[in-house]
Scaffold this motif. Structure first.
Motif, short mmCIF file in Angstrom:
data_model
loop_
_atom_site.label_atom_id
_atom_site.label_comp_id
_atom_site.label_asym_id
_atom_site.label_seq_id
_atom_site.Cartn_x
_atom_site.Cartn_y
_atom_site.Cartn_z
N ARG A 64 0.83 -1.22 0.00
CA ARG A 64 0.00 0.00 0.00
C ARG A 64 0.85 1.25 0.00
N GLU A 65 1.93 1.25 0.79
CA GLU A 65 2.82 2.42 0.82
C GLU A 65 3.45 2.65 -0.55
N LEU A 66 3.91 1.58 -1.17
CA LEU A 66 4.57 1.71 -2.47
C LEU A 66 3.59 2.18 -3.54
N LEU A 67 2.39 1.62 -3.54
CA LEU A 67 1.42 2.02 -4.55
C LEU A 67 0.91 3.44 -4.32
N SER A 68 0.77 3.85 -3.07
CA SER A 68 0.39 5.23 -2.78
C SER A 68 1.46 6.20 -3.24
N SER A 69 2.72 5.84 -3.01
CA SER A 69 3.82 6.70 -3.45
C SER A 69 3.92 6.74 -4.97
N ALA A 70 3.70 5.60 -5.60
CA ALA A 70 3.76 5.56 -7.06
C ALA A 70 2.62 6.38 -7.68
N ALA A 71 1.44 6.30 -7.10
CA ALA A 71 0.32 7.09 -7.61
C ALA A 71 0.58 8.58 -7.43
N ALA A 72 1.15 8.95 -6.29
CA ALA A 72 1.49 10.36 -6.06
C ALA A 72 2.53 10.85 -7.05
N MET A 123 0.85 11.23 -10.63
CA MET A 123 0.01 12.43 -10.75
C MET A 123 0.86 13.71 -10.64
N GLY A 124 1.86 13.67 -9.79
CA GLY A 124 2.74 14.83 -9.67
C GLY A 124 3.48 15.12 -10.96
N VAL A 125 3.97 14.07 -11.61
CA VAL A 125 4.68 14.24 -12.88
C VAL A 125 3.71 14.68 -13.98
N ALA A 126 2.53 14.11 -14.00
CA ALA A 126 1.57 14.44 -15.06
C ALA A 126 1.18 15.92 -15.04
N PHE A 127 1.04 16.48 -13.85
CA PHE A 127 0.59 17.86 -13.75
C PHE A 127 1.66 18.81 -13.26
N GLY A 128 2.86 18.32 -12.96
CA GLY A 128 3.93 19.19 -12.49
C GLY A 128 3.68 19.74 -11.10
N ALA A 129 2.91 19.01 -10.30
CA ALA A 129 2.55 19.49 -8.97
C ALA A 129 2.67 18.35 -7.96
N PRO A 130 3.81 18.28 -7.26
CA PRO A 130 3.99 17.16 -6.34
C PRO A 130 2.99 17.15 -5.18
N ILE A 131 2.60 18.30 -4.69
CA ILE A 131 1.62 18.33 -3.60
C ILE A 131 0.26 17.86 -4.11
N GLY A 132 -0.07 18.21 -5.34
CA GLY A 132 -1.30 17.71 -5.93
C GLY A 132 -1.30 16.20 -6.07
N GLY A 133 -0.14 15.63 -6.40
CA GLY A 133 -0.02 14.18 -6.49
C GLY A 133 -0.23 13.51 -5.14
N VAL A 134 0.32 14.12 -4.09
CA VAL A 134 0.15 13.56 -2.75
C VAL A 134 -1.31 13.66 -2.32
N LEU A 135 -1.95 14.78 -2.61
CA LEU A 135 -3.36 14.93 -2.25
C LEU A 135 -4.23 13.94 -3.02
N PHE A 136 -3.92 13.71 -4.28
CA PHE A 136 -4.66 12.70 -5.05
C PHE A 136 -4.49 11.33 -4.42
N SER A 137 -3.27 10.99 -4.09
CA SER A 137 -3.00 9.70 -3.48
C SER A 137 -3.71 9.58 -2.13
N LEU A 138 -3.75 10.64 -1.39
CA LEU A 138 -4.43 10.65 -0.11
C LEU A 138 -5.92 10.39 -0.27
N GLU A 139 -6.53 11.01 -1.27
CA GLU A 139 -7.97 10.88 -1.48
C GLU A 139 -8.36 9.57 -2.16
N GLU A 140 -7.64 9.18 -3.18
CA GLU A 140 -8.11 8.11 -4.05
C GLU A 140 -7.40 6.77 -3.87
N ALA A 141 -6.11 6.78 -3.61
CA ALA A 141 -5.35 5.54 -3.68
C ALA A 141 -5.29 4.77 -2.37
N SER A 142 -5.57 5.42 -1.26
CA SER A 142 -5.36 4.75 0.01
C SER A 142 -6.46 5.11 0.99
N THR A 143 -6.91 4.12 1.75
CA THR A 143 -7.92 4.38 2.77
C THR A 143 -7.26 4.78 4.08
#
Length: 79
Positions: A22-30, A33-53
């Motif tokens: 779960r940690e690895l997949l949450s980090s990979a998703a972050a 998304m961070g690379v796709a949009f150039g926003a690392p904090i946005g990637g972390v927030l996405f991972s927080l909301e969607e990838a992990s309970t």
């Protein structure tokens, strides 16, 4: 996240532990998304909301580091 999933299958340490997966997949998703949009904090927030309970602070810092490293790498090679 796909590379993270493959990484989990290749190494027995990750195969045995659902928490590490779960940690690895949450980090990979972050990172993705961070690379796709150039926003690392946005990637972390996405991972927080969607990838992990369950998202402990340790995982959040790992995800932030992965997302920041990914964005920095893309920006370095984009020059």
């Amino acid at each position: 996240a796909c590379i993270g999933s493959l990484w989990c299958r290749l190494f027995p340490r990750f195969r045995r532990s659902q928490a590490l997966q779960r940690e690895l997949l949450s980090s990979a998703a972050a990172a993705g998304m961070g690379v796709a949009f150039g926003a690392p904090i946005g990637g972390v927030l996405f991972s927080l909301e969607e990838a992990s309970t369950y998202f402990p602070p340790r995982t959040m810092w790992k995800a932030f580091f992965c997302a920041t490293a990914g964005v920095a790498t893309v920006q370095y090679f984009h020059r």
